[in-house]
Enzyme design. Structure first.
Site, PDB file in Angstrom:
ATOM      1  N   LYS A  37      -9.316   8.481  -4.594  1.00 43.02           N
ATOM      2  CA  LYS A  37      -8.371   7.781  -5.467  1.00 43.02           C
ATOM      3  C   LYS A  37      -6.993   7.832  -4.831  1.00 43.02           C
ATOM      4  CE  LYS A  37      -8.335   5.731  -9.523  1.00 43.02           C
ATOM      5  NZ  LYS A  37      -9.450   5.088 -10.241  1.00 43.02           N
ATOM      6  N   ASP A  77      -6.618  -0.294  -9.941  1.00 45.47           N
ATOM      7  CA  ASP A  77      -6.633   0.578 -11.127  1.00 45.47           C
ATOM      8  C   ASP A  77      -5.391   0.148 -11.923  1.00 45.47           C
ATOM      9  OD1 ASP A  77      -8.108   3.237 -12.125  1.00 45.47           O
ATOM     10  OD2 ASP A  77      -5.994   3.527 -12.528  1.00 45.47           O
TER      11      ASP A  77
HETATM   12  P1  NDP Z   1      -4.149  -2.365 -16.258  1.00 49.21           P
HETATM   13  O1  NDP Z   1      -2.949  -2.006 -15.503  1.00 49.21           O
HETATM   14  O2  NDP Z   1      -4.776  -3.706 -16.074  1.00 49.21           O
HETATM   15  O3  NDP Z   1      -3.925  -2.172 -17.821  1.00 49.21           O
HETATM   16  C1  NDP Z   1      -3.527  -0.943 -18.347  1.00 49.21           C
HETATM   17  C2  NDP Z   1      -3.329  -1.080 -19.842  1.00 49.21           C
HETATM   18  O4  NDP Z   1      -3.138   0.213 -20.405  1.00 49.21           O
HETATM   19  C3  NDP Z   1      -2.097  -1.889 -20.192  1.00 49.21           C
HETATM   20  O5  NDP Z   1      -2.306  -2.523 -21.424  1.00 49.21           O
HETATM   21  C4  NDP Z   1      -1.021  -0.803 -20.300  1.00 49.21           C
HETATM   22  O6  NDP Z   1       0.065  -1.173 -21.106  1.00 49.21           O
HETATM   23  C5  NDP Z   1      -1.803   0.328 -20.909  1.00 49.21           C
HETATM   24  N1  NDP Z   1      -1.247   1.607 -20.475  1.00 49.21           N
HETATM   25  C6  NDP Z   1      -1.229   2.102 -19.200  1.00 49.21           C
HETATM   26  N2  NDP Z   1      -0.614   3.288 -19.139  1.00 49.21           N
HETATM   27  C7  NDP Z   1      -0.216   3.543 -20.392  1.00 49.21           C
HETATM   28  C8  NDP Z   1       0.468   4.623 -20.967  1.00 49.21           C
HETATM   29  N3  NDP Z   1       0.887   5.692 -20.243  1.00 49.21           N
HETATM   30  N4  NDP Z   1       0.687   4.567 -22.304  1.00 49.21           N
HETATM   31  C9  NDP Z   1       0.277   3.499 -23.039  1.00 49.21           C
HETATM   32  N5  NDP Z   1      -0.391   2.443 -22.541  1.00 49.21           N
HETATM   33  C10 NDP Z   1      -0.634   2.471 -21.244  1.00 49.21           C
HETATM   34  O7  NDP Z   1      -5.230  -1.215 -15.915  1.00 49.21           O
HETATM   35  P2  NDP Z   1      -6.803  -1.239 -16.066  1.00 49.21           P
HETATM   36  O8  NDP Z   1      -7.211  -2.019 -17.257  1.00 49.21           O
HETATM   37  O9  NDP Z   1      -7.376  -1.561 -14.747  1.00 49.21           O
HETATM   38  O10 NDP Z   1      -7.108   0.310 -16.311  1.00 49.21           O
HETATM   39  C11 NDP Z   1      -7.180   0.868 -17.627  1.00 49.21           C
HETATM   40  C12 NDP Z   1      -7.966   2.177 -17.578  1.00 49.21           C
HETATM   41  O11 NDP Z   1      -9.281   1.927 -17.077  1.00 49.21           O
HETATM   42  C13 NDP Z   1      -7.393   3.254 -16.645  1.00 49.21           C
HETATM   43  O12 NDP Z   1      -7.688   4.517 -17.215  1.00 49.21           O
HETATM   44  C14 NDP Z   1      -8.177   3.089 -15.376  1.00 49.21           C
HETATM   45  O13 NDP Z   1      -8.209   4.265 -14.618  1.00 49.21           O
HETATM   46  C15 NDP Z   1      -9.554   2.760 -15.956  1.00 49.21           C
HETATM   47  N6  NDP Z   1     -10.490   2.072 -15.080  1.00 49.21           N
HETATM   48  C16 NDP Z   1     -10.173   0.896 -14.461  1.00 49.21           C
HETATM   49  C17 NDP Z   1     -11.100   0.248 -13.672  1.00 49.21           C
HETATM   50  C18 NDP Z   1     -10.833  -1.083 -13.046  1.00 49.21           C
HETATM   51  O14 NDP Z   1     -11.765  -1.628 -12.448  1.00 49.21           O
HETATM   52  N7  NDP Z   1      -9.653  -1.645 -13.165  1.00 49.21           N
HETATM   53  C19 NDP Z   1     -12.425   0.846 -13.423  1.00 49.21           C
HETATM   54  C20 NDP Z   1     -12.694   2.032 -14.185  1.00 49.21           C
HETATM   55  C21 NDP Z   1     -11.744   2.624 -14.964  1.00 49.21           C
HETATM   56  P3  NDP Z   1       1.423  -1.685 -20.395  1.00 49.21           P
HETATM   57  O15 NDP Z   1       1.082  -2.982 -19.754  1.00 49.21           O
HETATM   58  O16 NDP Z   1       2.395  -1.795 -21.502  1.00 49.21           O
HETATM   59  O17 NDP Z   1       1.783  -0.617 -19.394  1.00 49.21           O
HETATM   60  O1  2IT Z   2     -11.672   4.171 -11.927  1.00 48.01           O
HETATM   61  C1  2IT Z   2     -12.349   3.343 -11.261  1.00 48.01           C
HETATM   62  O2  2IT Z   2     -13.569   3.447 -11.184  1.00 48.01           O
HETATM   63  C2  2IT Z   2     -11.654   2.220 -10.623  1.00 48.01           C
HETATM   64  N1  2IT Z   2     -10.451   2.094 -10.780  1.00 48.01           N
HETATM   65  C3  2IT Z   2     -12.409   1.248  -9.790  1.00 48.01           C
HETATM   66  C4  2IT Z   2     -12.661   1.796  -8.423  1.00 48.01           C
HETATM   67  C5  2IT Z   2     -13.256   0.839  -7.425  1.00 48.01           C
HETATM   68  O3  2IT Z   2     -13.365   1.255  -6.267  1.00 48.01           O
HETATM   69  O4  2IT Z   2     -13.615  -0.288  -7.771  1.00 48.01           O
END
Ligand code: NDP
Ligand code: 2IT
Length: 445
Positions: A126, A166
């Protein structure tokens, strides 16, 4: 607690005392491994647990870039290459002001077991930076990504370490990062990063994969309980990549999502949130969620609010770590919630999870439920290696199969190690066993 686990926790706590979220992630995994360590004394003999908790390599670097006003900005970049016994390090990059080494290590540690559960050949890693993309122009984001890659490029490669997105890193950032990598290495190495645009080497379905996968996992949980998601009322936290595509799949399956959020607050729409409108506001316009209420008068905005006190059948935390706390869990239980499924990484605190377990509410942990994203990343690497482009339906079919497989593994290992129905134990044990076996085969390295 088994003496090997106790001893490992003491060492890990001493060594990483300033990294609370990393310690939380380690506790959550190790505390479920007792029966496995009991059954396999070689785990203790080879000091395998301590080895597993120490990253193979960690990189911290300076990122210098110029903002639009001409000021020189400095950020800190990170990459944790945690474990490579199952394949090249694989895991996303997070750009958020709260990023530090402890956060990246917690995410990298979770990634080891998640990647193992997919059954594919990917190790755990990561990275990220304490850069805040909010309010930055496209040019600033591009200059930051270029500066970030100017150091990261020497550590990654399609057989070495493969980043992806992420929080704060989506298709736009992946494009800039890849462009700079290509320029610095003078080679078109598609498999060095995933989440690429579909027109230039990305996989169909990667954008949707994490959210869709989490809902497929939730559907499996419901089916195992003799129920389904159809007609259910749901709440989702966040409105980023994971939240948006969980919303879309829930709609496809006949559920209604009545609330979503971002860091400014929550929107509530009893008629059900409209995916296309929310996607336009968040993914295209990069606006605040309140704007949704201008288009949909049935919706209301609750500043600074979370979504957990809104009555629902199913809850999907899809924003960030430790966002669902013990009081939120109690509220969900009181309001009759029947399922909690984590789209984010470690969004529920350990105390909140305890509340769900005590109330016998099925709980899908992130390292199992959100594995669809990294799984389709691995399918993207596979397509890149074979110079292939699979149609959306093929990728979606594979994603469904992988999520079904993870669900089956969780139940199988929970059952085998005296924790029937406990998806947390099942995911940890199933993910751990594959990694442990490979570590034993590879010798003391
Ligand atoms: P994005 O940046 O697309 O979206 C994040 C969302 O969460 C936004 O709505 C943001 O609000 C909110 N957010 C982030 N940090 C905070 C905080 N500290 N307090 C309140 N709201 C918060 O990220 P993703 O959707 O990609 O990721 C979301 C979660 O999913 C994370 O935990 C990530 O690790 C996990 N994840 C993502 C994957 C992927 O493929 N993208 C895969 C597996 C897990 P705002 O815009 O206002 O900051
Ligand atoms: O938390 C996760 O699994 C991710 N942000 C996606 C990682 C990836 O390599 O697609």
């Amino acid at each position: 607690m088994h003496s090997a686990i106790k001893r490992t926790l003491e060492v890990v706590e001493r060594r990483n005392h300033s990294e609370p979220v990393f310690l939380q992630a380690v506790h959550e995994v190790l505390e479920t491994l007792g029966p496995v360590v009991e059954e396999h004394p070689e785990i203790a003999d080879l000091n395998l647990l301590e080895r597993l908790c120490e990253p193979e390599r960690q990189i911290i670097f300076r990122v210098v870039w110029k903002d639009d006003a001409g000021n020189v900005q400095v950020n800190r970049g990170f990459r944790t290459e945690f474990n490579s016994v199952l394949g090249p390090y694989k895991g996303g990059l997070r750009f958020h002001p709260t990023v530090n080494m402890g956060v990246i290590k917690f995410l990298g540690f979770e990634q080891i077991f998640k990647n193992s559960l997919t059954g594919l050949n990917i190790g755990g890693g990561k990275g990220g930076a304490d850069f805040d993309p909010k309010g930055k122009s496209d040019d600033e984001v591009m200059r930051f990504c270029q500066a970030f890659m100017s150091e990261l490029f020497r550590h990654i490669g399609h057989r070495r370490d493969v980043p992806a997105g992420d929080i704060g890193v989506g298709a736009r950032e992946i494009g800039y990062l890849f462009g700079q990598y290509k320029k610095l290495t003078n080679s078109y190495e598609l498999g060095v990063i995933t989440g690429k645009g579909v027109s230039w080497g990305g996989s169909q379905g990667r954008t949707e994969a994490t959210g869709f996968g989490a809902v497929y996992f939730a559907e499996e949980i419901m089916q195992a309980a003799g129920d389904s998601l159809e007609g259910k009322s749901c709440v989702i936290s966040g409105s980023g990549n994971v939240a948006l595509y969980a919303l879309r799949k829930l709609n496809d399956l006949g559920a209604t999502v009545v609330a979503c959020s971002d860091s400014s607050g929550a929107i509530f729409d009893p008629k059900g949130i409209d995916f296309s409108a929310l996607r336009l506001i968040k993914e295209v316009e990069r606006e605040r969620i309140e704007k949704y209420c201008e288009i949909h008068p049935s919706a209301s905005f609750r500043p600074k609010a979370k979504v957990w006190d809104i009555p629902c059948d199913a809850a999907f935390p899809c924003a960030t770590q430790n966002e669902l706390e013990v009081d939120d869990a109690r509220k969900l239980v009181q309001n009759g919630c029947k399922l909690v499924c984590e789209g984010a990484n470690m969004p529920c605190t350990p105390e909140a999870i305890k509340v769900f377990h005590q109330a016998k509410i099925p709980f899908g942990p992130g390292k199992a439920a959100n594995a669809g994203g990294v799984a389709v990343s691995a399918l993207e690497m596979q397509q890149n290696a074979g110079l292939e482009h699979w149609p959306f339906d093929r990728v979606d079919e594979e994603l469904r199969r992988i999520m079904r497989g993870i669900h089956t593994s969780c139940l199988h290992y929970a059952d085998k190690y005296q924790a029937s129905g406990n998806y947390v134990a099942g995911a940890n044990i199933g993910g751990f066993l594959r990694v442990a076996e490979a570590m034993m085969c590879h010798g003391l390295i």
